[in-house]
Design an enzyme around this catalytic site. Structure first.
Site, PDB file in Angstrom:
ATOM      1  CE1 TYR A 196      44.814   6.981  14.053  1.00 50.01           C
ATOM      2  CE2 TYR A 196      46.565   5.622  13.189  1.00 50.01           C
ATOM      3  CZ  TYR A 196      45.903   6.189  14.266  1.00 50.01           C
ATOM      4  OH  TYR A 196      46.349   5.952  15.542  1.00 50.01           O
ATOM      5  CB  CYS A 246      34.366 -11.537   9.463  1.00 53.87           C
ATOM      6  SG  CYS A 246      34.830 -13.247   9.675  1.00 53.87           S
TER       7      CYS A 246
END
Ligand SMILES: *Cc1c(COP(=O)(O)O)cnc(C)c1O
Length: 428
Positions: free
Chosen positions: A331, A358
């Site tokens: 967030y 990744c």
């Protein structure tokens, strides 16, 4: 306010050098200050002294049993959202009778466990859940103490993922329906109505939304005291902290650098706004702070592995990733990034600090101007004490980092770093 500061050019947690901790325990590493945690608890406790009050630490913000035990010693109660959190509180030496159990999706197993241990109350979030708790309690021959969570439909003015008090959020029961729900609950033989609860969101940086919510809901609490004899009103958590620039937050000029009407929310300012409305109720007031208590009381240490100059950007790749601290990815959470070793004047660089995971979302900041740190340097991500280690995962098969609790000149390992063996231990 916190106890992370520079001594002889090295960032310390209280009296302990973060460089020494990283050398000894490796990185990534979470480090907490016991003194900061106690101080935040005490500030809030003192600010609320005019009220008959209880501070229930929101366990989900940081559930390490050593932190829970430290807060228990200060007199804290606990706000839990799962059976696992109840287990942790008990393991930390906490009293189940000081636990309130919130959350929209409590399972049968969790309800049974909580009834067996004898918790203070369930915060009920729907009428279906109320019926179900009554049924489970009746099967067990127990009476379930409950408070009902009201959704006051006020705007907390925070990030939409951590806003919980609007009608479109999944939390609580609509304000208008509450009197009827309490009426109906009187007919449920194994329910005891004990309180009313609300929680409008997290990381609120102004007292205004709290004031709006309390002003709207206090008359309802007064009414329910009359009609159903409730004993407590829980006004939730959500007091925000300063993430940027947290490091200076101990100093006086830092405070003066804000316009008077934009100063960070303090325990005193929060209390000053709400106490006059709550005091006349004559109810016990519960508070459920998480972030305010532990947010600025922790940092995450990480080392710079590589610098990579691309055609569009310069990346600083560090050894911690979004699996260790997910707030920026989840967030847009902000963490101040500080080299642990101060050197003379440095040039600044505009850079993305990224982890090894990744995923493109695996970053701690983007296009931020930072002191130009080098490969091998140790960095502190400030204000990582709340919603940090608790949200960690082993994604990319990265073992969970260790956690250290500093108290004065003492440093204690409160969670060991996971090993590769730990990663597969359940897969046999
Ligand atoms: C998350 C939560 C809290 C704590 O929120 P903070 O912003 O950390 O203070 C309190 N009460 C409930 C019901 C919660 O879900």
């Amino acid at each position: 306010m916190h106890d992370f500061s520079f001594h002889e050019n090295t960032l310390h947690a209280e009296k302990v050098s973060l460089r020494n901790l990283a050398d000894e325990h490796g990185t990534p590493l979470f480090v907490y200050s016991a003194n900061t945690i106690r101080d935040h608890y005490r500030r809030l406790d003192e600010a609320l002294a005019p009220l008959d009050h209880e501070i229930a630490f929101a366990v989900k913000a940081n559930s390490n049993i050593h932190i829970l035990s430290l807060l228990g010693e200060q007199g804290a109660s606990f706000d839990i959202v799962s059976g696992g959190e109840l287990f942790r509180v008990v393991k930390a030496g906490g009293d189940p009778a000081k636990c309130t159990f919130a959350g929209v999706g409590k399972t049968r197993e969790e309800i049974e466990y909580a009834l067996e241990l004898g918790i203070h109350a369930f915060n009920v979030e729907s009428e279906a859940e109320l019926q179900f708790i009554n049924q489970v309690a009746s099967e067990m021959g127990k009476i379930a103490p409950v408070s009902i969570r009201v959704n006051p439909n006020v705007d907390a003015k925070t990030h939409k993922y951590i806003s919980t008090g609007k009608a479109e959020n999944k939390f609580g029961i609509d304000f208008e329906r509450i009197p009827e729900v309490y009426e109906n609950a009187e007919n449920l033989s194994n329910i005891l109505l004990k309180g009313l609860q609300m929680h409008i969101g997290s990381q609120l940086t102004s007292h205004q939304p709290f004031l709006d919510a309390v002003t709207k809901v206090a008359p309802l609490a007064a009414e329910l005291k009359q009609t159903h004899g409730i004993e407590f009103f829980s006004i939730g958590g959500g007091i925000g902290i300063v993430y940027d620039p947290a490091l200076e937050s101990g100093s006086e000029d830092w405070w003066d650098s804000f316009e008077p009407d934009q100063r960070p929310l303090t325990a005193a300012a929060y209390a000053e706004a709400i106490v006059p409305i709550l005091k006349p109720l004559g109810l016990k007031i519960l508070l459920e702070p998480g972030r305010f208590i532990v947010g600025n009381a922790g940092v995450m240490l990480t080392r710079c592995l590589y610098e990579k100059k691309g055609s569009a950007k310069t990346f600083k790749i560090v050894d911690a990733g979004m699996n260790d601290l997910i707030r920026p990815a989840l967030y847009q959470g902000y963490h101040e990034i500080v080299p642990v070793q101060q050197s003379g004047p440095r040039s600044t660089i505009k850079t993305d600090v990224v982890g090894p995971v990744c995923e493109t979302g695996d970053f701690f900041c983007q296009d931020r101007s930072l002191p130009d740190f080098q490969e091998g340097e140790l960095l502190a991500l400030m204000s990582a004490g709340a919603y940090g280690a608790v949200m960690g995962s082993t994604y990319n098969s990265r073992p969970l980092p260790a956690e250290i609790l500093v108290d004065g000149a003492e440093a204690k390992v409160i969670r060991k770093r996971q090993t590769f063996e730990d990663l597969i231990a359940q897969e046999l």
